[in-house]
Design a protein around this motif. Structure first.
Motif, PDB file in Angstrom:
ATOM      1  N   ALA A 249       0.814  -1.218   0.000  1.00 35.42           N
ATOM      2  CA  ALA A 249       0.000   0.000   0.000  1.00 35.42           C
ATOM      3  C   ALA A 249       0.845   1.265   0.000  1.00 35.42           C
ATOM      4  CB  ALA A 249      -0.930   0.002   1.216  1.00 35.42           C
ATOM      5  N   PHE A 250       2.016   1.240   0.624  1.00 32.28           N
ATOM      6  CA  PHE A 250       2.792   2.472   0.762  1.00 32.28           C
ATOM      7  C   PHE A 250       3.192   3.031  -0.600  1.00 32.28           C
ATOM      8  CE2 PHE A 250       6.919   4.627   1.118  1.00 32.28           C
ATOM      9  CZ  PHE A 250       6.552   5.671   1.952  1.00 32.28           C
ATOM     10  N   TYR A 251       3.923   2.232  -1.395  1.00 36.55           N
ATOM     11  CA  TYR A 251       4.398   2.745  -2.674  1.00 36.55           C
ATOM     12  C   TYR A 251       3.271   2.873  -3.691  1.00 36.55           C
ATOM     13  CZ  TYR A 251       9.345   2.647  -1.467  1.00 36.55           C
ATOM     14  OH  TYR A 251      10.570   2.907  -0.902  1.00 36.55           O
ATOM     15  N   LYS A 252       2.264   1.999  -3.647  1.00 33.20           N
ATOM     16  CA  LYS A 252       1.155   2.085  -4.590  1.00 33.20           C
ATOM     17  C   LYS A 252       0.319   3.343  -4.368  1.00 33.20           C
ATOM     18  CE  LYS A 252       1.678  -1.786  -6.914  1.00 33.20           C
ATOM     19  NZ  LYS A 252       1.961  -1.792  -8.390  1.00 33.20           N
ATOM     20  N   SER A 253       0.290   3.840  -3.132  1.00 33.13           N
ATOM     21  CA  SER A 253      -0.530   5.014  -2.841  1.00 33.13           C
ATOM     22  C   SER A 253       0.182   6.329  -3.153  1.00 33.13           C
ATOM     23  CB  SER A 253      -0.943   5.012  -1.365  1.00 33.13           C
ATOM     24  OG  SER A 253       0.186   5.140  -0.519  1.00 33.13           O
ATOM     25  N   VAL A 254       1.455   6.254  -3.527  1.00 37.52           N
ATOM     26  CA  VAL A 254       2.202   7.473  -3.855  1.00 37.52           C
ATOM     27  C   VAL A 254       1.846   7.922  -5.275  1.00 37.52           C
ATOM     28  CG1 VAL A 254       4.517   8.455  -4.200  1.00 37.52           C
ATOM     29  CG2 VAL A 254       4.108   6.833  -2.331  1.00 37.52           C
ATOM     30  N   PRO A 255       1.463   9.176  -5.484  1.00 39.32           N
ATOM     31  CA  PRO A 255       1.182   9.670  -6.843  1.00 39.32           C
ATOM     32  C   PRO A 255       2.396   9.471  -7.750  1.00 39.32           C
ATOM     33  CG  PRO A 255       0.404  11.243  -5.205  1.00 39.32           C
ATOM     34  CD  PRO A 255       1.178  10.192  -4.457  1.00 39.32           C
ATOM     35  N   HIS A 256       2.150   9.119  -9.015  1.00 43.21           N
ATOM     36  CA  HIS A 256       3.229   8.746  -9.923  1.00 43.21           C
ATOM     37  C   HIS A 256       4.342   9.793 -10.046  1.00 43.21           C
ATOM     38  CE1 HIS A 256       5.117   6.492 -13.117  1.00 43.21           C
ATOM     39  NE2 HIS A 256       5.165   7.599 -13.854  1.00 43.21           N
ATOM     40  N   PRO A 257       4.060  11.097 -10.160  1.00 45.47           N
ATOM     41  CA  PRO A 257       5.150  12.083 -10.282  1.00 45.47           C
ATOM     42  C   PRO A 257       6.065  12.133  -9.067  1.00 45.47           C
ATOM     43  CG  PRO A 257       3.044  13.038 -10.944  1.00 45.47           C
ATOM     44  CD  PRO A 257       2.735  11.731 -10.288  1.00 45.47           C
ATOM     45  N   LEU A 258       5.559  11.689  -7.905  1.00 45.99           N
ATOM     46  CA  LEU A 258       6.351  11.760  -6.674  1.00 45.99           C
ATOM     47  C   LEU A 258       7.030  10.433  -6.334  1.00 45.99           C
ATOM     48  CD1 LEU A 258       3.943  13.817  -4.357  1.00 45.99           C
ATOM     49  CD2 LEU A 258       5.981  14.641  -5.563  1.00 45.99           C
ATOM     50  N   TYR A 259       6.903   9.450  -7.233  1.00 42.48           N
ATOM     51  CA  TYR A 259       7.395   8.116  -6.884  1.00 42.48           C
ATOM     52  C   TYR A 259       8.888   8.106  -6.599  1.00 42.48           C
ATOM     53  CZ  TYR A 259       8.489   3.172  -7.057  1.00 42.48           C
ATOM     54  OH  TYR A 259       8.943   1.928  -6.739  1.00 42.48           O
ATOM     55  N   TRP A 260       9.708   8.599  -7.527  1.00 43.43           N
ATOM     56  CA  TRP A 260      11.159   8.538  -7.343  1.00 43.43           C
ATOM     57  C   TRP A 260      11.652   9.435  -6.213  1.00 43.43           C
ATOM     58  CZ3 TRP A 260      13.822   4.616  -8.591  1.00 43.43           C
ATOM     59  CH2 TRP A 260      13.482   3.834  -9.695  1.00 43.43           C
ATOM     60  N   PRO A 261      11.143  10.681  -6.119  1.00 44.02           N
ATOM     61  CA  PRO A 261      11.536  11.465  -4.930  1.00 44.02           C
ATOM     62  C   PRO A 261      11.177  10.768  -3.622  1.00 44.02           C
ATOM     63  CG  PRO A 261      10.515  12.879  -6.563  1.00 44.02           C
ATOM     64  CD  PRO A 261      10.326  11.477  -7.045  1.00 44.02           C
ATOM     65  N   MET A 262       9.999  10.110  -3.606  1.00 40.81           N
ATOM     66  CA  MET A 262       9.574   9.422  -2.390  1.00 40.81           C
ATOM     67  C   MET A 262      10.470   8.217  -2.115  1.00 40.81           C
ATOM     68  SD  MET A 262       7.413   9.845  -0.068  1.00 40.81           S
ATOM     69  CE  MET A 262       6.903   8.993   1.400  1.00 40.81           C
ATOM     70  N   PHE A 263      10.883   7.524  -3.166  1.00 44.20           N
ATOM     71  CA  PHE A 263      11.762   6.372  -2.975  1.00 44.20           C
ATOM     72  C   PHE A 263      13.098   6.790  -2.358  1.00 44.20           C
ATOM     73  CE2 PHE A 263      15.349   3.899  -4.636  1.00 44.20           C
ATOM     74  CZ  PHE A 263      15.049   2.656  -4.101  1.00 44.20           C
ATOM     75  N   VAL A 264      13.687   7.860  -2.889  1.00 40.45           N
ATOM     76  CA  VAL A 264      14.976   8.344  -2.377  1.00 40.45           C
ATOM     77  C   VAL A 264      14.847   8.756  -0.910  1.00 40.45           C
ATOM     78  CG1 VAL A 264      16.746  10.128  -2.594  1.00 40.45           C
ATOM     79  CG2 VAL A 264      15.783   9.059  -4.649  1.00 40.45           C
ATOM     80  N   VAL A 265      13.792   9.517  -0.601  1.00 41.16           N
ATOM     81  CA  VAL A 265      13.593   9.977   0.775  1.00 41.16           C
ATOM     82  C   VAL A 265      13.311   8.800   1.701  1.00 41.16           C
ATOM     83  CG1 VAL A 265      12.156  11.409   2.276  1.00 41.16           C
ATOM     84  CG2 VAL A 265      12.817  12.255   0.025  1.00 41.16           C
ATOM     85  N   ALA A 266      12.574   7.788   1.200  1.00 42.79           N
ATOM     86  CA  ALA A 266      12.264   6.607   2.028  1.00 42.79           C
ATOM     87  C   ALA A 266      13.523   5.839   2.397  1.00 42.79           C
ATOM     88  CB  ALA A 266      11.286   5.699   1.285  1.00 42.79           C
ATOM     89  N   VAL A 267      14.439   5.694   1.417  1.00 45.71           N
ATOM     90  CA  VAL A 267      15.700   4.999   1.702  1.00 45.71           C
ATOM     91  C   VAL A 267      16.505   5.766   2.749  1.00 45.71           C
ATOM     92  CG1 VAL A 267      17.910   4.300   0.717  1.00 45.71           C
ATOM     93  CG2 VAL A 267      15.805   3.870  -0.541  1.00 45.71           C
ATOM     94  N   LEU A 268      16.575   7.085   2.571  1.00 42.27           N
ATOM     95  CA  LEU A 268      17.316   7.900   3.537  1.00 42.27           C
ATOM     96  C   LEU A 268      16.663   7.859   4.922  1.00 42.27           C
ATOM     97  CD1 LEU A 268      18.174  10.999   1.297  1.00 42.27           C
ATOM     98  CD2 LEU A 268      19.689   9.143   1.994  1.00 42.27           C
ATOM     99  N   ALA A 269      15.325   7.865   4.960  1.00 37.94           N
ATOM    100  CA  ALA A 269      14.618   7.791   6.241  1.00 37.94           C
ATOM    101  C   ALA A 269      14.850   6.456   6.933  1.00 37.94           C
ATOM    102  CB  ALA A 269      13.121   8.019   6.023  1.00 37.94           C
ATOM    103  N   SER A 270      14.944   5.387   6.136  1.00 34.97           N
ATOM    104  CA  SER A 270      15.223   4.068   6.737  1.00 34.97           C
ATOM    105  C   SER A 270      16.612   4.038   7.347  1.00 34.97           C
ATOM    106  CB  SER A 270      15.094   2.982   5.668  1.00 34.97           C
ATOM    107  OG  SER A 270      16.140   3.059   4.716  1.00 34.97           O
ATOM    108  N   ILE A 271      17.534   4.739   6.722  1.00 33.26           N
ATOM    109  CA  ILE A 271      18.883   4.826   7.266  1.00 33.26           C
ATOM    110  C   ILE A 271      18.866   5.584   8.592  1.00 33.26           C
ATOM    111  CG2 ILE A 271      21.181   5.827   6.889  1.00 33.26           C
ATOM    112  CD1 ILE A 271      20.811   5.240   3.913  1.00 33.26           C
ATOM    113  N   ILE A 272      18.068   6.642   8.664  1.00 34.56           N
ATOM    114  CA  ILE A 272      17.973   7.426   9.893  1.00 34.56           C
ATOM    115  C   ILE A 272      17.348   6.594  11.004  1.00 34.56           C
ATOM    116  CG2 ILE A 272      16.915   9.472  10.944  1.00 34.56           C
ATOM    117  CD1 ILE A 272      17.048  10.759   8.147  1.00 34.56           C
ATOM    118  N   ALA A 273      16.301   5.841  10.666  1.00 38.19           N
ATOM    119  CA  ALA A 273      15.678   4.972  11.670  1.00 38.19           C
ATOM    120  C   ALA A 273      16.682   3.950  12.201  1.00 38.19           C
ATOM    121  CB  ALA A 273      14.468   4.268  11.057  1.00 38.19           C
TER     122      ALA A 273
END
Length: 656
Positions: A249-273
């Motif tokens: 649900a997380f990635y499927k619910s992201v609007p298509h234009p924001l997919y790659w920016p969201m992916f990059v930020v998600a990876v960085l956020a996982s590193i912070i966690a």
């Protein structure tokens, strides 16, 4: 937990911090190192409520008189600590693997093996930057985490409005009741997945060592919690129209234009966690290390501004290997999620149990408030714990396996540590024997200052007698130093050194207990021996001042009784004071002279073996398990950064 953090800013969170708080109030520690002088440390005393409750006194008495209760309390604390360390392994694997898994949605060519390989590469980089310290890593990631919460909150609000705003009705508790009535066992099992929505909060205790309590409260209430509520509400609204995407649900619910920016930020956020949990692991190992419950490892203090920011190279390396092993072994987040849930809920349940003891004994809360806390918090945590344990076979065994291994290491080290302490206590050198040794004409006194290190807090260690028997020479000034950890987070520098003179006075022999809190770290830039000598001089001057105060009080009483001869007594007193001051200056000069002649640091290289007639289990514990840990870990003399040229080791075998 957070109530105590607010009440006592010197207390860092975690199971060992709560255990330390209990040890300050009740004598439940298994090592008899308590001293009356420890209560003179300014932040050692507890702020107790004025109202005394019989329940508190009764519970304290039972804990102090029961050996089983003391052992059980320590083992429970070790279990909670081991689970947090397990979190430090699972969190990086879970966070990074789940974030990188989003690549499957972007490219059908992305295989599971490629996702695992990318995750492993990110994990290696994550653990490699830990040596820079939380300060530098945190400053570089702070803007990213703000962007992360802004994006998930904004996307959640967008999905909520676009798909089905009626999901707001879910705030009605009636739907929760209907859900359990309708699904029964399946609803209870699903709680193991629901608990993953709150994971990460167990790392807050580590953040208290890095930031202020108020900053955490403000960020949690104004940014983190609102963003999470919006994100989950938006996903629920999205799934109302797209139920087939429930597993992603997380990635499927992201609007298509924001997919790659969201992916990059998600990876960085996982590193912070992951960073937060790794820092938490370092903090709690430092606490257990200071209390004699973990093998010696190098602790690097990475920030001059925040006491809780530490880095442990050996542990960082082992965490990296274990985290990579979990990622490669499980390959998907399903089983890791089951393991992660058990570790988190176990830690919460153990923390709440220790907190109940503190509420009864120390805070002396109203009994109805305690019962309400147990019924509300305890029932919720036990319900979640039973749910996550249901998935024991589906990966849930992993944190328990980690905890078993780590508890074994901690138990072996602490058990032999206590046995050594009791051995030294039973074989310590008596004052009469010390006087006999230092007065022996066959033993010459040579210029210089010798510092004998020992874990023994009370008395002279047996290693001294062994040394004199083999080297019939003693330095002109002797200081027996014991490094002691108090069950508080910090000891003020001005209160760290506690000196006592060994009589007779002309021997120039002193005992010193150097007290540290469990978050204090030896400063590599500050000479330990210079601090010790300066504090020794202060002690000698204070000793004179105390004797003068006592003498003046005694003379005043005599003069008041006699009524005559006041002037004569006053003149005699002045002469005595001048004579005492001259003696003090001579003694300080003798210490300076000894320091100029050279300082030697003597460490006991104690080899421990099982005594004759020991059982099979005891031999395995001491001769093999402890011996293996001792040979492969850091030695005591390396903890104080003493030059090798002025270091001397004295070997001795203890039969335990």
């Amino acid at each position: 937990m957070h109530l105590e953090l607010v009440r006592n800013p010197h207390l860092h969170g975690g199971t060992f911090a709560l255990y330390s708080l209990i040890c300050r109030y009740a004598k439940v520690g298994l090592t008899p190192s308590q001293q009356a002088e420890d209560c003179d440390v300014s932040n050692f005393k507890l702020e107790l409520p004025s109202k005394r409750l019989r329940l508190a006194a009764s519970l304290k008495s039972k804990l102090e008189s029961s050996k089983f209760a003391k052992v059980f309390l320590l083992l429970a604390t070790m279990l909670g600590t081991s689970m947090v360390m397990g979190d430090g392994i699972l969190t990086p694997s879970m966070s990074v693997l789940s974030a990188v898994a989003g690549l499957k949605n972007a490219s059908p060519k992305m295989t599971e093996g490629m996702i695992v390989a990318i995750s492993v590469a990110i994990l290696v980089c994550l653990f490699a930057v830990q040596r820079l310290g939380t300060d530098k890593v945190g400053y570089s990631f702070a803007p990213i985490i703000f962007v992360w919460f802004t994006m998930i909150g904004g996307i959640g609000a967008y999905n909520f409005v676009k798909f089905d705003p009626r999901v707001i009705k879910a705030v009605n508790p009636k739907y929760i009741v209907d859900y359990f009535l309708r699904n029964k066992k399946e609803a209870w099992i699903s709680l193991g997945g629901v608990v993953l929505a709150i994971t990460g909060t167990e790392a807050l205790f580590a953040d208290v060592g890095h930031f202020t309590v108020r900053s955490i409260q403000i960020s949690m209430c104004t940014i983190t919690y609102p963003a999470l509520v919006l994100a989950y509400t938006g996903q629920a609204s999205f799934l109302r129209k797209n139920g087939e995407f429930v597993s992603d649900a997380f990635y499927k619910s992201v609007p298509h234009p924001l997919y790659w920016p969201m992916f990059v930020v998600a990876v960085l956020a996982s590193i912070i966690a992951s960073q937060a949990m790794i820092s938490g692991t370092f903090s709690i190992i430092q606490q257990s290390l200071s209390l004699g419950c973990f093998p010696r490892v190098k602790v690097v203090h990475t920030s001059p501004n925040h006491d809780g920011q530490v880095y442990i190279p050996e542990v960082n390396y082992l965490l990296m290997l274990a985290s990579i092993g979990v990622t490669v072994g499980f390959r998907t987040t399903d089983k890791i999620g089951n393991a992660y849930g058990i570790a988190v809920v176990f830690v919460m349940a153990l923390t709440s149990s220790l907190l109940v003891l503190i509420m009864i004994m120390i805070w002396k809360c109203n009994i109805f408030f305690i019962i309400a806390y147990v019924l509300v918090i305890g029932s919720v945590e036990l319900t979640y714990l039973s749910s996550v344990l249901y998935k024991f076979a589906q990966g849930g065994y992993l944190p328990l396996a980690f905890a078993t291994f780590l508890m074994t290491v901690m138990f072996v080290w602490n058990n032999v540590y206590r046995r050594k302490y009791y051995y030294e206590l039973d074989h310590k050198v008596s004052p009469e024997k010390l006087k006999e040794i230092t007065s022996d004409r066959n033993i010459c006194r040579i210029p210089g200052l010798a510092i004998f290190y020992s874990e023994l807090v009370h008395g002279i260690p047996p290693i001294f007698k062994h040394y004199v028997a083999n080297v019939p020479a003693l330095h002109s000034v002797l200081v027996f130093v014991s490094i002691k950890s108090l069950p508080i987070s910090k000891v003020p520098v001005e209160e760290r050194f506690l000196f006592r003179r060994v009589h007779p006075k002309d021997l120039n022999v002193f005992r010193c207990v150097v007290r540290y809190g469990y978050t204090d770290v030896q400063n590599e830039d500050e000479s330990f021996e210079n601090m010790l000598v300066e504090k020794l001089k202060e002690f000698i001057r204070d000793e004179l001042w105390a004797s003068q105060m006592g003498s003046n009080a005694r003379v005043a009483d005599e003069d008041q009784e006699l009524g005559e001869g006041i002037i004569v007594n006053g003149e005699n007193e002045d002469k005595n004071q001048e004579q005492q001051e001259e003696e003090v200056e001579k003694e300080i000069e003798a210490i300076d002279k000894a320091m100029r002649a050279g300082i030697v640091h003597l460490f006991g290289e104690n080899e421990v073996i099982a005594g004759k007639g020991a059982g099979f289990g005891k031999r395995i514990l001491i001769d093999y398990m402890y011996d293996f840990l001792k040979k492969n870990l850091r030695q005591t003399d390396k903890m104080f950064h003493i030059p090798h040229k002025r270091k001397l080791k004295v070997g001795m075998t203890y039969e335990l």
